[in-house]
Design a protein around this motif. Structure first.
Motif, PDB file in Angstrom:
ATOM      1  N   THR A  26       0.916  -0.836  -0.021  1.00  0.00           N
ATOM      2  CA  THR A  26       0.247   0.056   0.206  1.00  0.00           C
ATOM      3  C   THR A  26       0.918   1.184   0.004  1.00  0.00           C
ATOM      4  O   THR A  26       0.269   2.171   0.299  1.00  0.00           O
ATOM      5  CB  THR A  26      -0.907   0.352   1.375  1.00  0.00           C
ATOM      6  OG1 THR A  26      -0.032  -0.190   2.509  1.00  0.00           O
ATOM      7  CG2 THR A  26      -1.690  -1.334   1.396  1.00  0.00           C
ATOM      8  N   GLY A  27       2.225   0.867   0.254  1.00  0.00           N
ATOM      9  CA  GLY A  27       2.907   2.943   0.182  1.00  0.00           C
ATOM     10  C   GLY A  27       3.498   2.650  -0.751  1.00  0.00           C
ATOM     11  O   GLY A  27       3.023   2.300  -2.242  1.00  0.00           O
ATOM     12  N   CYS A  28       4.592   3.640  -1.351  1.00  0.00           N
ATOM     13  CA  CYS A  28       5.218   4.134  -2.552  1.00  0.00           C
ATOM     14  C   CYS A  28       5.753   3.407  -3.505  1.00  0.00           C
ATOM     15  O   CYS A  28       6.198   3.544  -4.698  1.00  0.00           O
ATOM     16  CB  CYS A  28       5.925   5.158  -2.297  1.00  0.00           C
ATOM     17  SG  CYS A  28       4.950   6.708  -1.157  1.00  0.00           S
ATOM     18  N   ASP A  84      -0.885  -2.526  -4.872  1.00  0.00           N
ATOM     19  CA  ASP A  84      -1.780  -1.277  -4.650  1.00  0.00           C
ATOM     20  C   ASP A  84      -0.248  -0.480  -6.191  1.00  0.00           C
ATOM     21  O   ASP A  84      -0.473   0.517  -6.375  1.00  0.00           O
ATOM     22  CB  ASP A  84      -1.531   0.037  -4.510  1.00  0.00           C
ATOM     23  CG  ASP A  84      -3.090  -0.103  -3.546  1.00  0.00           C
ATOM     24  OD1 ASP A  84      -3.187  -1.040  -3.449  1.00  0.00           O
ATOM     25  OD2 ASP A  84      -2.599   0.694  -2.241  1.00  0.00           O
ATOM     26  N   THR A 119      -3.229  -2.072   7.058  1.00  0.00           N
ATOM     27  CA  THR A 119      -2.244  -0.978   6.946  1.00  0.00           C
ATOM     28  C   THR A 119      -3.185   0.425   5.787  1.00  0.00           C
ATOM     29  O   THR A 119      -3.788  -0.042   5.352  1.00  0.00           O
ATOM     30  CB  THR A 119      -1.083   0.022   6.134  1.00  0.00           C
ATOM     31  OG1 THR A 119      -0.789  -1.416   5.016  1.00  0.00           O
ATOM     32  CG2 THR A 119       0.337  -1.357   6.897  1.00  0.00           C
ATOM     33  N   LYS A 120      -3.122   1.319   5.680  1.00  0.00           N
ATOM     34  CA  LYS A 120      -3.648   2.113   4.775  1.00  0.00           C
ATOM     35  C   LYS A 120      -2.744   2.803   2.985  1.00  0.00           C
ATOM     36  O   LYS A 120      -2.400   3.391   3.969  1.00  0.00           O
ATOM     37  CB  LYS A 120      -4.596   3.286   6.062  1.00  0.00           C
ATOM     38  CG  LYS A 120      -3.657   4.932   6.005  1.00  0.00           C
ATOM     39  CD  LYS A 120      -4.539   5.768   6.750  1.00  0.00           C
ATOM     40  CE  LYS A 120      -4.334   6.390   7.098  1.00  0.00           C
ATOM     41  NZ  LYS A 120      -5.086   7.553   7.453  1.00  0.00           N
ATOM     42  N   ALA A 121      -3.400   3.447   2.419  1.00  0.00           N
ATOM     43  CA  ALA A 121      -2.598   3.888   1.642  1.00  0.00           C
ATOM     44  C   ALA A 121      -2.655   5.112   1.708  1.00  0.00           C
ATOM     45  O   ALA A 121      -3.931   5.471   2.474  1.00  0.00           O
ATOM     46  CB  ALA A 121      -3.771   3.251  -0.207  1.00  0.00           C
ATOM     47  N   LYS A 122      -1.925   5.871   1.123  1.00  0.00           N
ATOM     48  CA  LYS A 122      -1.908   7.660   1.256  1.00  0.00           C
ATOM     49  C   LYS A 122      -3.375   8.216   0.633  1.00  0.00           C
ATOM     50  O   LYS A 122      -3.884   8.693   0.976  1.00  0.00           O
ATOM     51  CB  LYS A 122      -0.915   8.220  -0.288  1.00  0.00           C
ATOM     52  CG  LYS A 122      -0.622   9.498  -0.047  1.00  0.00           C
ATOM     53  CD  LYS A 122       0.145   9.705  -1.046  1.00  0.00           C
ATOM     54  CE  LYS A 122       0.023   8.956  -2.999  1.00  0.00           C
ATOM     55  NZ  LYS A 122       0.779  10.526  -3.509  1.00  0.00           N
ATOM     56  N   ASN A 123      -4.029   7.717  -0.627  1.00  0.00           N
ATOM     57  CA  ASN A 123      -5.244   8.297  -0.701  1.00  0.00           C
ATOM     58  C   ASN A 123      -6.724   7.642   0.722  1.00  0.00           C
ATOM     59  O   ASN A 123      -7.962   8.628   0.071  1.00  0.00           O
ATOM     60  CB  ASN A 123      -5.627   8.560  -1.503  1.00  0.00           C
ATOM     61  CG  ASN A 123      -4.928   9.328  -2.631  1.00  0.00           C
ATOM     62  OD1 ASN A 123      -4.568  10.402  -1.965  1.00  0.00           O
ATOM     63  ND2 ASN A 123      -4.894   8.947  -3.965  1.00  0.00           N
TER      64      ASN A 123
END
Length: 194
Positions: free
Chosen positions: A20-22, A86, A150-154
């Motif tokens: 879920t990260g970058c 993601d 965990t949550k993604a950026k948006n």
């Protein structure tokens, strides 16, 4: 999941692999417990658990530890229920390559097919030259949905109820370890009961 060379963990070990990260998640070797460090599950705590949900490429997965001193007293569990990460649409620098790890061993990371679930090379319920005093369990594709922690950026909160696609393991699945004694009765479950 545990310590590097020594020390005591007085709680539970839980590893959640969630892309879920970058950057794409690529891992050479994943251990539920320590590197040359023993782990005993404390009374009243859960046993070491690895939850593999989304990633790009993982070479090898071990429920236990690495090296003879890394004896695990407990019942390590590996759960592999994959969804599309993601970053599944991005190329990874490491997927499909052979890497030399800091201890001098080499591991091959499986290649990644864009927009698909990630691939794992080989799975061991136990340790890598590390004894398990207990019963390792490996569950592959046993859930219909998973929840992220965990949550993604948006995202305002972690996503829940994500439909499991399956699992992509290109090598073998062992209930026990790699050159490692297991004193319990390893359990491997593949697929869901309908």
């Amino acid at each position: 999941g545990g310590n590097n060379r020594r020390g005591t963990i007085n709680g539970s070990i839980t590893i959640n692999i969630e892309e879920t990260g970058c950057y794409p998640v690529t891992i050479g070797e994943l251990y539920g417990c320590g590197n040359q460090a023993a782990y005993t599950t404390p009374n009243g705590k859960t046993h070491p658990t690895i939850n593999i949900k989304s990633f790009t490429s993982i070479g090898r997965v071990f429920g236990g530890g690495l090296g003879a001193p890394a004896t695990v007293t407990g019942n390590p569990t590996i759960n592999i229920n994959e969804v599309v990460g993601d970053l599944a649409g991005e190329n990874s620098t490491y997927a499909g390559t052979t890497r030399t790890l800091p201890d001098g061993t080499t591991v091959t990371l499986p290649p990644h097919t864009l927009n698909k679930i990630g691939s794992i090379g080989t799975v061991f319920g136990g340790g890598n030259e590390a004894q398990v005093v207990g019963t390792p369990t490996v569950n592959v594709g046993t859930l219909s949905t998973i929840d992220y922690v965990t949550k993604a950026k948006n995202d305002s909160s972690p996503r829940t109820g994500i439909t499991v696609v399956g699992a992509d393991i290109i090598g073998n699945v062992f209930g026990g370890g790699n050159q490692a004694e297991v004193q319990g009765n390893p359990v491997v479950t593949i697929g869901r009961n309908q």
